[in-house]
Design a protein around this motif. Structure first.
Motif, PDB file in Angstrom:
ATOM      1  N   ASP A  22     -40.124   5.611   7.296  1.00 31.95           N
ATOM      2  CA  ASP A  22     -39.723   4.197   7.320  1.00 31.95           C
ATOM      3  C   ASP A  22     -40.524   3.376   8.329  1.00 31.95           C
ATOM      4  OD1 ASP A  22     -37.824   4.727   5.408  1.00 31.95           O
ATOM      5  OD2 ASP A  22     -36.159   4.851   6.824  1.00 31.95           O
ATOM      6  N   GLU A  23     -41.045   4.043   9.349  1.00 26.36           N
ATOM      7  CA  GLU A  23     -41.634   3.331  10.479  1.00 26.36           C
ATOM      8  C   GLU A  23     -43.162   3.447  10.591  1.00 26.36           C
ATOM      9  OE1 GLU A  23     -39.934   2.759  14.968  1.00 26.36           O
ATOM     10  OE2 GLU A  23     -39.836   4.747  14.105  1.00 26.36           O
ATOM     11  N   PHE A  24     -43.726   4.551  10.077  1.00 31.66           N
ATOM     12  CA  PHE A  24     -45.146   4.826  10.292  1.00 31.66           C
ATOM     13  C   PHE A  24     -45.840   5.260   9.015  1.00 31.66           C
ATOM     14  CE2 PHE A  24     -42.825   6.001  14.194  1.00 31.66           C
ATOM     15  CZ  PHE A  24     -43.289   4.989  15.013  1.00 31.66           C
ATOM     16  N   PRO A  42     -48.128   2.007  13.008  1.00 35.77           N
ATOM     17  CA  PRO A  42     -46.756   1.564  12.781  1.00 35.77           C
ATOM     18  C   PRO A  42     -46.782   0.607  11.585  1.00 35.77           C
ATOM     19  CG  PRO A  42     -47.700   0.371  14.633  1.00 35.77           C
ATOM     20  CD  PRO A  42     -48.730   1.362  14.179  1.00 35.77           C
ATOM     21  N   LYS A  43     -45.751   0.633  10.772  1.00 35.34           N
ATOM     22  CA  LYS A  43     -45.722  -0.279   9.627  1.00 35.34           C
ATOM     23  C   LYS A  43     -45.538  -1.730  10.077  1.00 35.34           C
ATOM     24  CE  LYS A  43     -44.346   2.955   6.056  1.00 35.34           C
ATOM     25  NZ  LYS A  43     -43.323   3.308   5.059  1.00 35.34           N
ATOM     26  N   LYS A  44     -44.848  -1.910  11.172  1.00 33.12           N
ATOM     27  CA  LYS A  44     -44.679  -3.257  11.726  1.00 33.12           C
ATOM     28  C   LYS A  44     -45.982  -3.636  12.424  1.00 33.12           C
ATOM     29  CE  LYS A  44     -42.032  -5.958  15.027  1.00 33.12           C
ATOM     30  NZ  LYS A  44     -41.041  -5.923  16.103  1.00 33.12           N
ATOM     31  N   GLU A  45     -46.514  -4.775  12.069  1.00 35.78           N
ATOM     32  CA  GLU A  45     -47.793  -5.216  12.633  1.00 35.78           C
ATOM     33  C   GLU A  45     -47.630  -5.697  14.065  1.00 35.78           C
ATOM     34  OE1 GLU A  45     -51.082  -8.656  11.767  1.00 35.78           O
ATOM     35  OE2 GLU A  45     -50.250  -7.595  10.034  1.00 35.78           O
ATOM     36  N   GLU A  53     -43.115  -1.525  21.646  1.00 35.37           N
ATOM     37  CA  GLU A  53     -41.956  -1.154  22.460  1.00 35.37           C
ATOM     38  C   GLU A  53     -42.093   0.325  22.810  1.00 35.37           C
ATOM     39  OE1 GLU A  53     -38.271  -2.289  20.606  1.00 35.37           O
ATOM     40  OE2 GLU A  53     -39.113  -4.211  19.984  1.00 35.37           O
ATOM     41  N   ASP A  54     -41.602   0.706  23.975  1.00 32.80           N
ATOM     42  CA  ASP A  54     -41.784   2.074  24.461  1.00 32.80           C
ATOM     43  C   ASP A  54     -41.314   3.128  23.465  1.00 32.80           C
ATOM     44  OD1 ASP A  54     -42.838   1.035  26.785  1.00 32.80           O
ATOM     45  OD2 ASP A  54     -41.079   1.453  28.019  1.00 32.80           O
ATOM     46  N   ASP A  55     -40.164   2.905  22.851  1.00 38.64           N
ATOM     47  CA  ASP A  55     -39.646   3.912  21.923  1.00 38.64           C
ATOM     48  C   ASP A  55     -40.510   4.003  20.664  1.00 38.64           C
ATOM     49  OD1 ASP A  55     -38.630   1.329  21.283  1.00 38.64           O
ATOM     50  OD2 ASP A  55     -36.962   2.188  20.172  1.00 38.64           O
ATOM     51  N   SER A  58     -43.748   5.880  21.625  1.00 32.71           N
ATOM     52  CA  SER A  58     -43.486   7.330  21.707  1.00 32.71           C
ATOM     53  C   SER A  58     -43.355   7.951  20.325  1.00 32.71           C
ATOM     54  CB  SER A  58     -42.209   7.596  22.518  1.00 32.71           C
ATOM     55  OG  SER A  58     -42.367   7.159  23.843  1.00 32.71           O
ATOM     56  N   ARG A  59     -42.622   7.305  19.449  1.00 32.85           N
ATOM     57  CA  ARG A  59     -42.437   7.853  18.095  1.00 32.85           C
ATOM     58  C   ARG A  59     -43.749   7.846  17.306  1.00 32.85           C
ATOM     59  NH1 ARG A  59     -37.782   4.774  18.478  1.00 32.85           N
ATOM     60  NH2 ARG A  59     -38.513   3.254  16.928  1.00 32.85           N
ATOM     61  N   LEU A  60     -44.622   6.853  17.542  1.00 29.98           N
ATOM     62  CA  LEU A  60     -45.925   6.819  16.878  1.00 29.98           C
ATOM     63  C   LEU A  60     -46.715   8.082  17.214  1.00 29.98           C
ATOM     64  CD1 LEU A  60     -48.193   5.306  15.277  1.00 29.98           C
ATOM     65  CD2 LEU A  60     -48.865   4.320  17.478  1.00 29.98           C
ATOM     66  N   PHE A  61     -46.768   8.428  18.482  1.00 23.18           N
ATOM     67  CA  PHE A  61     -47.514   9.615  18.888  1.00 23.18           C
ATOM     68  C   PHE A  61     -46.837  10.901  18.427  1.00 23.18           C
ATOM     69  CE2 PHE A  61     -49.763   6.505  21.298  1.00 23.18           C
ATOM     70  CZ  PHE A  61     -51.051   7.011  21.410  1.00 23.18           C
ATOM     71  N   LEU A  62     -45.521  10.916  18.397  1.00 26.51           N
ATOM     72  CA  LEU A  62     -44.813  12.096  17.875  1.00 26.51           C
ATOM     73  C   LEU A  62     -45.061  12.254  16.374  1.00 26.51           C
ATOM     74  CD1 LEU A  62     -41.479  11.858  19.877  1.00 26.51           C
ATOM     75  CD2 LEU A  62     -43.276  13.605  20.108  1.00 26.51           C
TER      76      LEU A  62
END
Length: 129
Positions: A22-24, A42-45, A53-55, A58-62
């Protein structure tokens, strides 16, 4: 104006997708510097990666990390490198790069790959996820 990556997310421009949630989104670079050169966005530009945002950061790299075993299994390499440049497209993204030497991380050297080769490679990477 939407970035080229947002147009890929929205299906306006085709890409060779590797994985998404949903996010990446992860897809093969259309102008790679090495076989298997993958972009993770990230899908959000958001233009600048350090403005995420920090979270989300982090999730992008994970999310990117989950792709590494499939890339390593598909593309012979010593390791998968990661690079963040951020100048070429105004949309935060990371490059996953199969590397056998430091020369493989030279962004001034593009390799020639056909759309058919990219499609086949993307399918193979997906099968190894």
């Amino acid at each position: 104006m939407a970035s080229i990556f947002s147009k890929i997310v929205n299906g306006e421009i085709p890409s060779h997708k590797i994985a998404e949630n949903d996010e990446f989104l992860a897809f093969l670079d259309a102008f790679p510097i090495a076989a298997g050169h993958t972009l993770v966005i990230p899908k959000k530009e958001v233009d600048y990666i350090f403005d995420l945002e920090d979270d989300v950061y982090s999730r992008l790299f994970l999310f990117a990390k989950t792709l590494v075993p499939a890339l390593q299994k598909t593309v012979p390499c010593i390791r998968i490198g990661i690079s963040v440049v951020g100048l070429e497209v105004p949309h935060a993204h990371v490059h996953l790069l199969p590397l056998n030497s430091m020369d493989d991380a030279d962004f001034s050297k593009k390799i020639k790959v056909s759309q058919e080769e990219l499609a086949s490679l993307a399918a193979e990477i997906r099968s190894n996820l």
